[in-house]
Design a protein around this motif. Structure first.
Motif, PDB file in Angstrom:
ATOM      1  N   THR A  10      90.513   2.040  67.936  1.00  0.00           N
ATOM      2  CA  THR A  10      90.525   0.581  68.623  1.00  0.00           C
ATOM      3  C   THR A  10      89.874   0.389  69.790  1.00  0.00           C
ATOM      4  O   THR A  10      88.886  -0.534  70.117  1.00  0.00           O
ATOM      5  N   PHE A  11      89.480   1.528  70.278  1.00  0.00           N
ATOM      6  CA  PHE A  11      88.436   1.521  71.326  1.00  0.00           C
ATOM      7  C   PHE A  11      87.826   2.891  71.204  1.00  0.00           C
ATOM      8  O   PHE A  11      87.594   4.321  70.983  1.00  0.00           O
ATOM      9  N   VAL A  15      82.821  -1.332  72.443  1.00  0.00           N
ATOM     10  CA  VAL A  15      84.175  -0.210  72.889  1.00  0.00           C
ATOM     11  C   VAL A  15      85.052  -0.659  72.153  1.00  0.00           C
ATOM     12  O   VAL A  15      85.966  -0.015  72.009  1.00  0.00           O
ATOM     13  N   GLY A  16      85.105  -1.851  71.538  1.00  0.00           N
ATOM     14  CA  GLY A  16      86.357  -2.798  71.081  1.00  0.00           C
ATOM     15  C   GLY A  16      86.355  -4.441  69.749  1.00  0.00           C
ATOM     16  O   GLY A  16      85.468  -4.612  69.980  1.00  0.00           O
ATOM     17  N   ASN A  17      87.314  -4.561  69.515  1.00  0.00           N
ATOM     18  CA  ASN A  17      86.973  -5.506  68.593  1.00  0.00           C
ATOM     19  C   ASN A  17      87.172  -6.254  69.819  1.00  0.00           C
ATOM     20  O   ASN A  17      87.999  -6.811  70.867  1.00  0.00           O
ATOM     21  N   GLY A  18      86.469  -7.622  68.923  1.00  0.00           N
ATOM     22  CA  GLY A  18      86.241  -8.859  70.205  1.00  0.00           C
ATOM     23  C   GLY A  18      85.139  -9.873  69.699  1.00  0.00           C
ATOM     24  O   GLY A  18      84.822 -10.034  68.168  1.00  0.00           O
ATOM     25  N   ALA A  78      83.353  -6.794  78.048  1.00  0.00           N
ATOM     26  CA  ALA A  78      82.991  -5.654  77.954  1.00  0.00           C
ATOM     27  C   ALA A  78      81.363  -5.997  78.519  1.00  0.00           C
ATOM     28  O   ALA A  78      80.605  -6.865  77.675  1.00  0.00           O
ATOM     29  N   GLU A  79      80.739  -5.278  79.746  1.00  0.00           N
ATOM     30  CA  GLU A  79      79.239  -5.900  79.340  1.00  0.00           C
ATOM     31  C   GLU A  79      78.020  -5.155  79.074  1.00  0.00           C
ATOM     32  O   GLU A  79      78.335  -3.387  79.602  1.00  0.00           O
ATOM     33  N   TYR A  80      76.606  -5.419  78.617  1.00  0.00           N
ATOM     34  CA  TYR A  80      76.624  -4.300  78.785  1.00  0.00           C
ATOM     35  C   TYR A  80      74.725  -4.738  78.852  1.00  0.00           C
ATOM     36  O   TYR A  80      74.107  -5.652  78.601  1.00  0.00           O
ATOM     37  N   ALA A  81      73.596  -3.394  79.730  1.00  0.00           N
ATOM     38  CA  ALA A  81      73.008  -4.174  80.097  1.00  0.00           C
ATOM     39  C   ALA A  81      71.631  -3.529  79.848  1.00  0.00           C
ATOM     40  O   ALA A  81      71.705  -2.200  79.687  1.00  0.00           O
ATOM     41  N   THR A  91      81.543 -12.372  65.496  1.00  0.00           N
ATOM     42  CA  THR A  91      83.231 -11.221  65.744  1.00  0.00           C
ATOM     43  C   THR A  91      82.753  -9.691  65.619  1.00  0.00           C
ATOM     44  O   THR A  91      81.708  -9.684  64.533  1.00  0.00           O
ATOM     45  N   VAL A  92      82.958  -8.748  66.602  1.00  0.00           N
ATOM     46  CA  VAL A  92      82.173  -7.569  66.234  1.00  0.00           C
ATOM     47  C   VAL A  92      84.244  -6.752  65.992  1.00  0.00           C
ATOM     48  O   VAL A  92      84.516  -6.575  67.254  1.00  0.00           O
ATOM     49  N   LYS A  93      83.679  -5.755  65.631  1.00  0.00           N
ATOM     50  CA  LYS A  93      84.683  -4.717  65.678  1.00  0.00           C
ATOM     51  C   LYS A  93      84.263  -3.512  66.192  1.00  0.00           C
ATOM     52  O   LYS A  93      83.179  -3.440  66.639  1.00  0.00           O
ATOM     53  N   ALA A  94      85.028  -2.640  66.810  1.00  0.00           N
ATOM     54  CA  ALA A  94      84.912  -1.404  67.908  1.00  0.00           C
ATOM     55  C   ALA A  94      83.977  -0.165  67.003  1.00  0.00           C
ATOM     56  O   ALA A  94      84.958  -0.131  65.793  1.00  0.00           O
TER      57      ALA A  94
END
Length: 319
Positions: free
Chosen positions: A186-187, A228-231, A256-259, A271-274
């Motif tokens: 999951t994470f 970091v997780g499915n989303g 989840a924010e990546y900068a 769609t992405v997976k963990a």
């Protein structure tokens, strides 16, 4: 002699007259009494009829009485207070159109017709105590039935000794196997071998909010970053001070924010997976050197941040 005879005859006539008069009076008295009885029958009938008519009048008047509901009223309370014959059920039957389909739901201001009102001092009232005693006896018989049914259902619900043994044997294996698999799939951390940099919440004038809104991870330019997780990806592009950014809406509703990425490897709506790679770390935007600025947010926009390390640790990620 004739004169004397006349003198004797006169007293006799007087006696006869007196006797006749007395006899006539004696006859007249019963006649007057009988005539009086026949001439005045109404008072006796009126006295007898008046009490019989009064209850009917009161019943008719009470059937037309109304009651306006106040706060805290129930049909049961109103029926008891107004002495409604038949209790709350009769009151509800007469006012079903006003109350509606739920007799437990009445509102202040509703006007109810109090029909079939019972007189408090009704002669038949002493006979009512016998009725509660019959009702009191009924629950004892009724209460015994659910108890018997409960015992039967309980016996039927008990698993056999063989089934109990199978459950006790299988349960520990299932529980132990499920937990690590769920946590691992999951994470994950946003990059492999994570090393923490500037912590979340550190105060400083260099940040618009007055504090650090994310957690920095030490990463040289080109380090692979991962979901970091499915989303689903909701942002992928230039974010001003954030430089190249990617934002993922996670399955639990957080973001989840990546900068400061050097390159972006996903598109909006994807769609992405963990664990899936989403880009490479870099030093774009307002930075002093290459690193990953990572946030967890309650909403998509800036300012809804929460502690990302605490969030990931709560989901089984070792940081």
């Amino acid at each position: 002699m004739p004169a004397q005879a006349r003198r004797i005859a006169l007293p006799r006539a007087a006696r006869i007259g007196i006797a006749t008069a007395v006899t006539g009076v004696s006859f007249a008295l019963p006649l007057v009494t009988a005539m009086s009885a026949q001439a005045h029958p109404a008072p006796a009938a009126a006295v007898t009829a008046a009490p019989a008519a009064a209850p009917a009048d009161r019943a008719q008047a009470s059937s037309q009485e109304s009651y306006r509901v106040v706060s805290g009223d129930t049909l049961s309370k109103i029926a008891d207070a107004q002495h409604v014959d038949g209790g709350w059920q009769a009151l509800y039957d007469h006012n079903r159109e006003v109350v509606g389909g739920n007799p437990d739901l009445i509102f202040p201001g509703q006007k109810l017709v109090v029909a079939g009102q019972a007189a408090p001092a009704k002669p038949a009232a002493p006979a009512k105590p016998a009725q509660p005693s019959a009702q009191d006896a009924a629950p004892a018989t009724t209460a015994a039935k659910p108890q018997a049914q409960l015992e039967v259902q309980t016996e039927a619900a008990k698993p056999s000794a063989q089934l109990q043994t199978q459950l006790q044997t299988a349960a520990p294996t299932t529980a132990v196997a499920a937990v690590p698999v769920a946590a691992a799939s999951t994470f994950v951390a946003p990059l492999a071998n994570p090393k923490l940099g500037t912590a979340y919440g550190v105060a400083g004038s260099m940040w618009a909010s007055g504090h650090h809104t994310g957690q920095d991870f030490v990463a040289s330019t080109g380090t692979p970053l991962r979901a970091v997780g499915n989303g689903v990806v909701v942002k992928a592009g230039n974010g001003g001070a954030y430089g190249n950014e990617v934002e993922i809406k996670l399955a639990d509703g957080h973001y989840a924010e990546y900068a400061h990425l050097s390159s972006i490897g996903v598109k909006i709506g994807q769609t992405v997976k963990a664990g899936q790679q989403i880009g490479l770390s870099g030093a774009t935007g307002n930075v002093t050197g290459p690193h990953l600025h990572f946030e967890i947010r309650n909403g998509s926009e800036y300012g809804s941040d929460i502690n990302p390390v605490a969030y990931l640790r709560a989901h089984g990620v070792a940081l």
